[in-house]
Motif scaffolding. Structure first.
Motif, short mmCIF file in Angstrom:
data_model
loop_
_atom_site.label_atom_id
_atom_site.label_comp_id
_atom_site.label_asym_id
_atom_site.label_seq_id
_atom_site.Cartn_x
_atom_site.Cartn_y
_atom_site.Cartn_z
N ALA A 10 0.79 -1.22 0.00
CA ALA A 10 0.00 0.00 0.00
C ALA A 10 0.83 1.27 0.00
O ALA A 10 0.35 2.33 -0.39
CB ALA A 10 -0.94 0.01 1.21
N ILE A 55 -3.38 -3.04 -1.07
CA ILE A 55 -2.99 -1.96 -1.97
C ILE A 55 -3.56 -0.63 -1.47
O ILE A 55 -4.54 -0.59 -0.75
CB ILE A 55 -3.46 -2.24 -3.41
CG1 ILE A 55 -4.97 -2.49 -3.46
CG2 ILE A 55 -2.70 -3.42 -4.00
CD1 ILE A 55 -5.54 -2.69 -4.85
N LYS A 59 -3.35 2.28 -6.46
CA LYS A 59 -3.89 0.92 -6.33
C LYS A 59 -4.34 0.32 -7.65
O LYS A 59 -4.26 -0.89 -7.85
CB LYS A 59 -5.04 0.90 -5.33
CG LYS A 59 -6.13 1.93 -5.54
CD LYS A 59 -7.15 1.87 -4.42
CE LYS A 59 -8.17 2.99 -4.51
NZ LYS A 59 -7.60 4.31 -4.16
N VAL A 76 -8.09 -3.13 -0.26
CA VAL A 76 -7.67 -1.72 -0.31
C VAL A 76 -7.48 -1.16 1.09
O VAL A 76 -8.32 -1.33 1.97
CB VAL A 76 -8.71 -0.87 -1.08
CG1 VAL A 76 -8.33 0.61 -1.03
CG2 VAL A 76 -8.81 -1.35 -2.53
N ASN A 78 -6.93 2.53 2.19
CA ASN A 78 -6.85 3.93 1.76
C ASN A 78 -6.20 4.84 2.78
O ASN A 78 -6.08 6.04 2.55
CB ASN A 78 -8.25 4.45 1.42
CG ASN A 78 -8.71 3.98 0.04
OD1 ASN A 78 -7.92 3.87 -0.88
ND2 ASN A 78 -9.99 3.67 -0.08
#
Length: 532
Positions: A10, A55, A59, A76, A78
């Motif tokens: 990430a 990620i 991404k 994900v 974020n």
């Protein structure tokens, strides 16, 4: 026993700028293989058929992995720019079982996942590192149980590469993580730090590896030492642009060093055959702030007019290559009369650049309201919050424009971003005005105002700067007009800071200073107009 894996991918990897501004580090090609793909294939080879890839940054560039590898599932995170990597494990906590914990940028010469861990021990890959290091150092018992974990070390065993959690370890780790993730400071941790706070109930063994087998690349130089053709295969537009502009081969590029990153661009220095250059790569939020067509026009005019002789080439998309300016002397406007004169001469020469359809009108209030409208999406209704201030600013804007029309004050090409860091003086006596991103057609007083609206200068200093710009004592009209324009200039830098803060970036040292400047001066400015 069935095992799975979590690969953390990430983060942004700032140490690998500028190339990490084009793609995540895990997608770099090293010795002909994509880093994360090599690791995924090693896991599959070891019989791991569930691989969770976390990620965040860029991404979308990882999306293809689910199609290429049926074993891969993307999750994900974020918050990658806000929290530590412990949060990547938090968002994938349901996958913590008999699990390998990996990072996308690891490179294993031999497959470390094909092991003889018959006792199914939880472990961390470790190796001995000489001298000082930034990785986590450890203490360990005679039975190779890790008994202490610390940030950094010297001449000792260090945690590197992957880890393995068995199901019992994962259960406790997950429970503690769910209990504490919202506690102060926890979300900002590396997972190793979180583990260290529970080391007495989380038994982790030291699994020794040869340092030559498990590689973690800390810099571009590290990568190039391991893979001499890295720049040939990095698939970088930056490298292509350099080679095309300077007629060189990728391996001619040496000494890559980031010199500025994080606002609207990343800039890095590099050398070719002993000559040093600077490459500027446009940043992610630049399109909200910069009119590249205008910058292209003014940047080339700045070279033509001798204001910035460093430019070699600029592209309409915003990237540019310049000579690296050697033997720099810090510009000191307040205490060096030569520098003060050179600054004012540069501003006058800027205003001599011909107006053109290629340069847009830069209306401080219009541009400010555009930025504040964008900032409102995350900061709430800023127009309501500063309603009284905006009402006064609109009055000032109206007065300034009426005055400009009544007295025939003509607009000029303005640099707009005028403050000491954008002036470069050299030991040889050369002088440069750089960074034309915020240029446009504006009021002739705008540039000198830009100097004193962003620093907490005294009234005496402000008057000195105005007198230096006009070359004499100002008339009442000139002074009133300059002060009116200064309010509009300060508004832009407040709005710039609000927008940058709204997208999670540094809002600049001048944000609060410009706000104070308006509060201290706007009533006097309005009174000066109302009196006439």
């Amino acid at each position: 026993m069935e095992k799975n894996a979590i690969i953390m991918a990430a983060g942004k990897s700032d140490r690998f700028a500028p190339f990490s501004y084009e793609k995540p580090k895990g997608l770099f090609i090293v010795r002909g293989e994509v880093l994360i793909e090599r690791q995924i294939e090693q896991l599959i080879e070891a019989g791991v058929n569930e691989i969770c890839v976390v990620i965040g940054y860029m991404k979308e560039k990882f999306f293809y992995l689910e199609q290429k590898y049926p074993q891969v599932k993307l999750v994900v995170n974020n918050t990658y720019g806000k929290f530590g990597n412990i949060y990547s494990l938090y968002v994938t906590r349901e996958y913590l079982k008999n699990t390998y914990i990996c990072c996308a940028d690891h490179y294993f010469l031999t497959n470390p996942f094909i092991d003889n861990n018959e006792e199914n021990r939880s472990y961390r890959a470790c190796t001995y590192i000489s001298d000082k290091f930034r990785e986590f150092s450890i203490d360990n018992s005679d039975a190779d149980i890790i008994t202490g974990c610390y940030v950094g070390g010297e001449n000792s065993m260090a945690m590197i590469a992957h880890a393995y959690f068995n199901e019992g370890f994962s259960k406790i780790f997950r429970e503690r993580l769910e209990e504490e993730i919202n506690d102060f400071g926890i979300a900002n941790m590396f997972w190793e730090e979180f583990y260290a706070t529970h080391i007495k109930e989380l038994t982790l063994y030291m699994n020794k590896f040869d340092s030559k087998e498990l590689l973690e690349f800390d810099s571009i130089d590290d990568l190039r030492q391991f893979d001499s053709d890295f720049l040939l295969n990095v698939d970088s537009e930056i490298i292509s642009n350099i080679c095309k502009t300077l007629d060189c081969h990728p391996n001619d590029i040496k000494d890559i060093e980031v010199i500025q990153a994080g606002l609207t661009n990343v800039s890095f220095k590099f050398s070719i055959e002993g000559h040093e250059y600077v490459y500027r790569h446009p940043g992610g939020t630049a399109d909200n702030l910069i009119d590249r067509r205008t910058e292209l026009y003014t940047q080339y005019k700045a070279k033509e007019y001798g204001l910035d002789k460093s430019l070699i080439y600029m592209d309409k998309t915003g990237w540019k290559i310049s000579h690296f300016i050697q033997n720099i002397i810090p510009c000191d406007i307040l205490n060096n009369e030569t520098h003060l004169k050179q600054v004012m001469d540069a501003l006058h020469k800027t205003h001599e650049i011909p107006l053109s359809d290629e340069a847009k009108l830069f209306d401080n209030v219009v541009e400010s309201k555009k930025l504040i409208t964008k900032a409102c999406r995350t900061k709430g209704n800023l127009f309501k919050e500063f309603e009284e201030l905006f009402s006064k600013i609109d009055q000032v804007d109206s007065y300034v424009k009426q005055e400009r029309e009544k007295y025939g004050i003509e607009l000029v090409v303005s640099h707009h971003d005028v403050y000491e860091p954008n002036f470069i003086s050299t030991e040889e006596g050369d002088f440069y005005l750089i960074d034309w991103e915020y240029s446009g057609i504006n009021d002739p007083a705008n540039d000198v105002c830009s100097i004193f609206t962003r620093y907490e200068y005294s009234e005496e200093v402000r008057e000195k700067l105005l007198k230096a710009f006009y070359g004499r004592e100002l008339t009442e009209l000139e002074h009133r007009h300059a002060m009116g324009q200064s309010i509009l200039n300060a508004l832009y830098w407040i709005s710039w800071g609000l927008f940058k803060g709204s997208v999670g970036e540094e809002d600049g040292f001048f944000f609060l200073t410009s706000y104070r400047y308006i509060l201290d001066n706007i009533d006097d400015v309005l009174l000066s107009y109302e009196e006439i």
